[in-house]
Design an enzyme around this catalytic site. Structure first.
Site, PDB file in Angstrom:
ATOM      1  N   GLY A  46      -2.171  10.883  -0.755  1.00 17.29           N
ATOM      2  CA  GLY A  46      -2.834   9.748  -1.364  1.00 17.29           C
ATOM      3  C   GLY A  46      -3.765   8.694  -0.838  1.00 17.29           C
ATOM      4  CD  GLN A  51      -4.660   4.538   3.136  1.00 14.18           C
ATOM      5  OE1 GLN A  51      -4.194   4.751   1.942  1.00 14.18           O
ATOM      6  NE2 GLN A  51      -3.781   5.127   4.116  1.00 14.18           N
ATOM      7  CB  CYS A  91       0.933   5.846   5.686  1.00 11.29           C
ATOM      8  SG  CYS A  91      -0.416   4.860   5.557  1.00 11.29           S
ATOM      9  CG  LEU A  92      -3.854   9.927   5.042  1.00 12.53           C
ATOM     10  CD1 LEU A  92      -4.906  10.204   4.003  1.00 12.53           C
ATOM     11  CD2 LEU A  92      -3.619  11.228   5.976  1.00 12.53           C
ATOM     12  CG  HIS A 133       2.619   4.769   0.433  1.00 15.45           C
ATOM     13  ND1 HIS A 133       3.341   4.803   1.673  1.00 15.45           N
ATOM     14  CD2 HIS A 133       1.291   4.765   1.176  1.00 15.45           C
ATOM     15  CE1 HIS A 133       2.566   4.917   2.725  1.00 15.45           C
ATOM     16  NE2 HIS A 133       1.309   4.750   2.312  1.00 15.45           N
ATOM     17  CD  GLU A 134      -1.480   5.975  -1.159  1.00 10.11           C
ATOM     18  OE1 GLU A 134      -2.378   5.267  -0.485  1.00 10.11           O
ATOM     19  OE2 GLU A 134      -1.030   6.823  -0.559  1.00 10.11           O
ATOM     20  CG  HIS A 137      -2.359   1.361   1.549  1.00 15.91           C
ATOM     21  ND1 HIS A 137      -2.215   1.037   2.993  1.00 15.91           N
ATOM     22  CD2 HIS A 137      -1.755   2.519   1.583  1.00 15.91           C
ATOM     23  CE1 HIS A 137      -1.642   1.994   3.544  1.00 15.91           C
ATOM     24  NE2 HIS A 137      -1.445   2.969   2.738  1.00 15.91           N
TER      25      HIS A 137
END
Ligand code: NI
Length: 170
Positions: A46, A51, A91-92, A133-134, A137
């Protein structure tokens, strides 16, 4: 298509709140393609526009192992949430850190797709975790902020050190 640079925690730009998309046009579709390519290359399941330092309400998710089930969410809104579940998340933007987080077990999300059509999706399991989660962000929240202060301090110290090492390596 192009690979985009992913911001790393504790970059303050990760705390910026994204604005709603007012028109789903070719510019947004290009962003979605680039975000998907960046997510697959990372690899991740995701990615939120925040991000990649684009502060618009756009998410891409693909939890399939075959990487051919891309889900696009523009201006996502959770219209129903049920239950509670704990899941280990990564997380990236927070490389190498995996921690347990509690979120709603099931969510119903309303969003636009890349053609600007409204879609409603009921999700549970990993998909529900990923959507929440996304979406965090997009309002400037990173999952580590749900952890204890001590854990947050450790993660910040570790990632700040990592960033310095990367700078020295350049
Ligand atoms: Ni993330």
């Amino acid at each position: 298509m192009a690979l985009l640079q992913i911001l790393h925690y504790p970059d303050p730009r990760l705390h910026q709140v994204a604005a709603p998309v007012t028109r789903v046009d070719d510019k947004i579709r290009k962003l979605i393609k680039d975000m998907a390519e960046t997510m697959y290359a990372a690899p991740g399941i995701g990615l939120a526009a925040t991000q990649v330092n684009v502060h618009q309400r756009v998410l891409v998710i693909d939890i399939s192992e075959t990487h051919d089930q891309l889900q696009v969410f523009i201006n996502p809104e959770i219209i129903r949430a049920e239950g509670e579940e704990e899941c280990e998340e990564g997380c990236l933007s927070v490389p190498g850190i995996y921690e347990k987080v509690t979120r709603a077990a099931k969510v119903t999300v309303k969003a636009l797709d890349e053609q600007g059509r409204e879609r409603i999706l009921e999700a549970d399991g990993l998909m529900a975790v990923c959507i929440q989660h996304e979406m965090d962000h997009l309002v400037g929240r990173v999952f580590v902020e749900k952890l204890s202060r001590l854990k947050q301090q450790r993660i910040t110290a570790k990632l700040t050190k990592l960033t310095k090492q990367q700078r020295q390596a350049l």
